[in-house]
Design a protein around this motif. Structure first.
Motif, PDB file in Angstrom:
ATOM      1  N   GLY A   4      18.195  73.076  71.517  1.00  0.00           N
ATOM      2  CA  GLY A   4      19.658  73.315  70.623  1.00  0.00           C
ATOM      3  C   GLY A   4      20.213  74.329  70.788  1.00  0.00           C
ATOM      4  O   GLY A   4      21.234  74.636  70.295  1.00  0.00           O
TER       5      GLY A   4
ATOM      6  N   GLY B 255      24.109  64.973  72.809  1.00  0.00           N
ATOM      7  CA  GLY B 255      25.058  66.182  73.915  1.00  0.00           C
ATOM      8  C   GLY B 255      25.763  66.518  73.625  1.00  0.00           C
ATOM      9  O   GLY B 255      26.864  66.127  74.558  1.00  0.00           O
TER      10      GLY B 255
ATOM     11  N   GLU C  61      27.228  68.905  71.511  1.00  0.00           N
ATOM     12  CA  GLU C  61      27.593  70.995  72.057  1.00  0.00           C
ATOM     13  C   GLU C  61      29.076  70.917  71.687  1.00  0.00           C
ATOM     14  O   GLU C  61      30.344  71.136  72.305  1.00  0.00           O
TER      15      GLU C  61
ATOM     16  N   ASP D 245      25.401  72.499  78.184  1.00  0.00           N
ATOM     17  CA  ASP D 245      24.266  71.088  78.033  1.00  0.00           C
ATOM     18  C   ASP D 245      25.758  69.799  78.847  1.00  0.00           C
ATOM     19  O   ASP D 245      25.879  68.939  79.705  1.00  0.00           O
TER      20      ASP D 245
ATOM     21  N   ILE E  53      16.929  64.486  83.495  1.00  0.00           N
ATOM     22  CA  ILE E  53      17.150  63.790  81.509  1.00  0.00           C
ATOM     23  C   ILE E  53      16.865  62.625  81.532  1.00  0.00           C
ATOM     24  O   ILE E  53      16.034  62.650  80.225  1.00  0.00           O
TER      25      ILE E  53
ATOM     26  N   ASN F  97      17.598  67.589  71.746  1.00  0.00           N
ATOM     27  CA  ASN F  97      18.340  67.684  73.082  1.00  0.00           C
ATOM     28  C   ASN F  97      18.802  67.164  74.323  1.00  0.00           C
ATOM     29  O   ASN F  97      17.392  67.204  74.653  1.00  0.00           O
ATOM     30  N   VAL F  98      20.063  67.908  75.018  1.00  0.00           N
ATOM     31  CA  VAL F  98      20.026  67.044  76.074  1.00  0.00           C
ATOM     32  C   VAL F  98      18.716  67.907  76.973  1.00  0.00           C
ATOM     33  O   VAL F  98      18.004  67.578  77.773  1.00  0.00           O
ATOM     34  N   GLY F  99      18.814  69.086  76.870  1.00  0.00           N
ATOM     35  CA  GLY F  99      18.028  70.150  77.224  1.00  0.00           C
ATOM     36  C   GLY F  99      16.923  70.279  77.091  1.00  0.00           C
ATOM     37  O   GLY F  99      15.358  70.660  78.777  1.00  0.00           O
TER      38      GLY F  99
ATOM     39  N   ARG G  54      16.547  78.279  81.732  1.00  0.00           N
ATOM     40  CA  ARG G  54      17.342  77.617  81.198  1.00  0.00           C
ATOM     41  C   ARG G  54      18.868  78.141  81.818  1.00  0.00           C
ATOM     42  O   ARG G  54      19.171  78.661  82.495  1.00  0.00           O
TER      43      ARG G  54
ATOM     44  N   ASN H 172      22.144  79.782  74.405  1.00  0.00           N
ATOM     45  CA  ASN H 172      22.514  78.766  74.884  1.00  0.00           C
ATOM     46  C   ASN H 172      23.927  79.535  75.770  1.00  0.00           C
ATOM     47  O   ASN H 172      25.191  78.719  76.724  1.00  0.00           O
TER      48      ASN H 172
END
Lengths: 671, 187
Positions: free
Chosen positions: A154, A177, A179, A187, A198, A280-282, A300, A365
């Motif tokens: 994140g 999620g 963002e 994301d 996820i 974070n979703v990532g 990523r 990101n």
């Protein structure tokens, strides 16, 4: 204040109601620029630069060497430190260099990076997926997450395995999620394209942390992502999908906790203190990749956006991809900018890059390439008019204008009284400021100054402690020395007082005896030596000294004898050649002689020690010198002393005597 | 009349005893000012002020010496000392040296003969080594005081400026927009 209870929170969330945090702003999202197209895998860059340190914590040890071949996914560093995760080769290729390279830091300073030239084959290292993760130990699972190099994606890059191995009980596992920052859609695209993965990651984290409830939070400006996630969660009753009204900075960890649960994280505390852990979703996606597919974190999604690129969108960038490669892939339009400018991160919290060769790291990101006039830089900063708009916008209840005054005046203690370090640097205050004051700028400067000052103070304290310890030591040593001198003086005085002729005569006699012993030894009269030494007052010690000398000589003589192939016993050899062939005289060069002396001394020491040990066991009374003369080489002389300490002392003396003699002999020879 | 006298007398006695007790009970061992000054000084123990270490200089300042004799501390230290002592903040006395970038000692290890002279000179025990063995500097402990450079008979000690790392870097306005943050959007 009473914290909202678990049941209340769940019922509210199920009704679609949320709490809110104070302040916040509503900047234009500009997300449509980049979220319209699918995530693209860009071509392999010519060079990958992987910084050794990419997150909070300590660096690992580098495992590879320059010129080495590496495979995709091979670990490049390792560390036993808890706050450290390894980095991995993002593709197969050759290590071109290990050294300093400019990294993703606002200072534009260099840090240690590993540069890899890809070979183009992209061959994976053999992967060990764990599809049945429920069957293995949780600690094993956590260490797999650590070994895959997963750090929070994140923004802060906190090592994920530390959060995932929490020992405290977790009420809510929140998947972030949100963002909330404008322009960024990494994301958003990830949720649309990889919702199943996820959820797999969420399942793994749920298994590890066993929370009472799992909440996935998405901001309502991402309807497509919400729809996809809703569909994926349809059959899942244990997951609460919550839509959060758009407000910046709702994606901040503490802010999101406040929105979802109404709980506030204490200012010095962690989310776990209020029973919450957030990923974070990532990060969830990376965890699923690491466990189920065995893949370490080597790529990523990075949003490349702004009006100065031709094809804004999201890219699967390998960690270490230089920014200029991504720019060329996205079609950089230099004419749109007055001067080249790339912002890493979003427009509110990111920083301008100094160099386009900076590599993408685990926390990157977004790359924002704004056209001229797309963003302003607060270049025409005006005076603060005390309008307090910043205080209204601040999401953490600070007084930004007070912080600004004190930071600007470098009154850092006062700035800290206003809780400068609670500032999350979200930029909301600067966004609303009508005077266009770059407020966060002042806070960041003040924070870094305070940190550096604190480090210096710590160092000064350490130096002071060391200085004082040294002073105390010197003082103590001085006192000890003085005490010793005093003692010696007293002894001397006492000796003078009791001065009797006999005592001085004793000394003279002893000296004479020593001289005689030496002479006798040189003459090779071994019996005489033994007798003389035994008659001397310090029988044992002298005997040992003589023995060692004799040994050294015997050794040398033996060497000579070996060279000359004579059968004469070493001692007699010495006695015959005594005067014109001194021990060292055979060697032609002084350097050699010196070396021999040292060797002889060492041998003598070793033998004496052995002999002393033997003697301690056997208590033999054989006079050492005669022993030597009869048995020559292999029977070591024996000293009578039983104690090792004494023996060691004797050895030293013996060695010193041997050295001195050798030197003397050499000098004689030179004459 | 006599009642008033006795009352006042007793009061005086009572307060006298109280004050006397307090002066013994709450006695301050050392001059607190010296400690406060010592806190401000940079603890390099370099002796450039003419005193053998930072604390002696702190004592001297407490006894009225000038506050501008500390080159390693520089203007920042002088300013803090001026705030504390109420003296005027003068500029650094150039006869004691000039403010310089922070440095640490570095021994060129090939050339070191192992004489231990630098070890004896180091005020903070930051040099490691033994007679006839190579010496080296513990850079984390080195205060950059320069005292080891002169005693070295083979001149194998350099003072190397400390490089800024990302951890010790300070945000700099003058570099704008280099490393700057974009603060505001045009909406």
């Amino acid at each position: 204040m009473q914290l909202p209870q678990f049941e209340d929170i769940i019922s509210r969330l199920d009704k679609g109601q949320t709490w809110s945090f104070s302040g916040g702003v509503h900047p234009a999202g500009n997300k449509h620029l980049s979220n319209q197209t699918c995530t693209v895998h860009p071509s392999l860059p010519e060079q990958l630069i992987v910084p050794v340190r990419q997150h909070i914590g300590t660096d690992g040890q580098i495992l590879v060497k320059e010129g080495e071949q590496v495979k995709k996914g091979q670990p490049l560093t390792q560390s036993s430190q808890a706050f450290s995760v390894p980095i991995h080769a993002p593709t197969s290729g050759t290590i071109k260099a290990i050294g300093d390279h400019v990294t993703a830091h606002p200072s534009g300073l260099s840090e240690t990076c590993i540069q890899i030239t890809p070979d183009g084959h992209d061959t994976w290292v053999s992967l060990t997926p764990t599809p049945h993760y429920l069957e293995i130990e949780k600690s094993e699972l956590v260490s797999q997450i650590c070994n895959a190099g997963v750090a929070g994606m994140g923004g802060a890059g906190f090592p994920s395995h530390i959060k995932a191995s929490g020992s405290k009980s977790v009420e809510f596992l929140i998947i972030n999620g949100i963002e909330c920052e404008p322009y960024i859609t990494a994301d958003d695209r990830l949720m649309r394209e990889q919702a199943a993965s996820i959820l797999e990651g969420v399942d793994i984290l749920t298994h590890l942390l066993s929370p009472r409830a799992v909440v996935i939070a998405i901001e309502d400006n991402k309807p497509d992502a919400i729809a996809v996630m809703k569909q994926a969660c349809e059959s899942r009753t244990d997951i609460h999908l919550v839509t959060v009204p758009t407000k910046y900075p709702a994606g901040g960890e503490k802010q999101l906790i406040q929105i979802l649960t109404g709980r506030e994280v204490p200012r010095d505390g962690l989310p776990i203190d209020v029973g919450i852990t957030m990923f974070n979703v990532g990060t969830c996606f990376a965890v699923a990749d690491a466990i189920l597919r065995g893949k370490p974190l080597i790529e990523r999604i990075v949003t490349v956006t702004g009006s100065a690129v031709e094809r804004p969108g999201n890219y699967w960038a390998r960690i270490g991809t230089p920014v200029n490669h991504l720019l060329s892939v996205a079609g950089y339009l230099p004419k749109q900018q007055k001067q080249p400018e790339v912002i890493m991160g979003g427009p509110m919290m990111g920083f301008t890059l100094n160099d386009a060769a900076v590599p993408v790291v685990k926390t990157t990101n977004c790359l924002l390439i704004p056209a001229h006039n797309e963003l302003t830089h607060g270049s025409d900063e005006r005076a603060c008019i005390r309008c307090s708009a910043c205080a209204d916008a601040c999401p953490v209840h600070l007084l930004p204008q007070q912080l600004f005054w004190h930071s600007k005046a470098k009154e850092y203690d006062k700035a800290q009284e206003y809780n400068l370090f609670d500032c999350i640097e979200c930029g909301a205050c600067a966004y609303v400021c009508p005077s266009e004051i770059p407020l966060v700028h002042y806070y960041r400067k003040a924070k870094s100054d305070i940190r550096v000052e604190r480090d210096e103070r710590n160092k000064a304290d350490k130096a002071k402690a060391r200085f004082e310890a040294r002073k105390a030591r010197l003082e103590r040593e001085k006192l000890e020395r003085e005490a010793k001198h005093q003692k010696a003086k007293e002894a001397r005085l006492a000796a003078v007082d009791n001065k009797t002729t006999s005592s001085s005569k004793d000394k003279v006699a002893a000296a004479l005896a020593r001289a005689k012993a030496k002479k006798a030894q040189q003459a090779g009269n071994s019996d005489a030596t033994a007798n003389e030494t035994s008659s001397a007052p310090q029988d044992n010690k002298k005997a040992a000294v003589a023995a060692a000398v004799a040994r050294a000589k015997a050794k040398k003589a033996a060497q000579q004898a070996a060279q000359q192939h004579t059968d004469t016993p070493p001692a007699s050899n010495k006695s015959t050649d005594g005067q014109n062939v001194p021990p060292v005289s055979d060697s032609a060069e002084d350097a050699q002689a010196e070396k021999k002396q040292r060797v002889a001394a060492a041998v003598a020491r070793a033998k004496a020690k052995k002999a002393a040990q033997q003697a301690a066991q056997q208590h033999t009374d054989t006079p050492p010198a005669s022993n030597e003369s009869t048995d020559g080489q292999n029977v070591p002389p024996v000293s009578d002393s039983a104690e090792d300490a004494q023996a060691a002392k004797k050895q030293r003396i013996a060695a010193a005597v041997a050295k001195a003699k050798a030197k003397k002999a050499a000098q004689e020879k030179n004459k | 009349m006599s009642v008033a006298l006795i009352t006042v007398g007793l009061l005086a006695l009572g307060f006298g005893l109280l004050l006397g007790y307090a002066s013994i009970r709450f006695k301050v061992e050392s001059d607190p000012l010296v400690d406060q000054i010592d806190e401000i000084l940079p603890q390099t123990q370099c002796g450039q002020c003419g005193y053998p270490g930072c604390r002696p200089y702190a004592e001297a300042i407490a006894n009225g010496d000038e506050i501008n004799k500390c080159p390693p501390g520089g203007e920042a230290t002088i300013k803090k000392l001026a705030d504390l002592t109420g003296k005027e903040a003068k500029s650094l006395d150039a006869s004691h040296g000039e403010e310089d970038v922070k440095k640490v000692a570095y021994i060129r290890e090939d050339e070191c003969i192992g004489c231990t002279k630098c070890i004896q000179a180091c005020p903070v025990d930051a040099i490691l080594g033994a007679a006839k063995q190579m010496h080296t500097v513990l850079t984390n402990e080195c205060t950059g005081c320069d005292l080891c450079v002169d005693p070295c008979p083979v001149d194998c000690i350099d003072m190397v400026p400390v490089t800024t790392t990302t951890a010790s870097w300070r945000w700099d306005f003058k570099q704008t927009p280099k490393g700057d943050i974009p603060v505001k959007m045009v909406s």
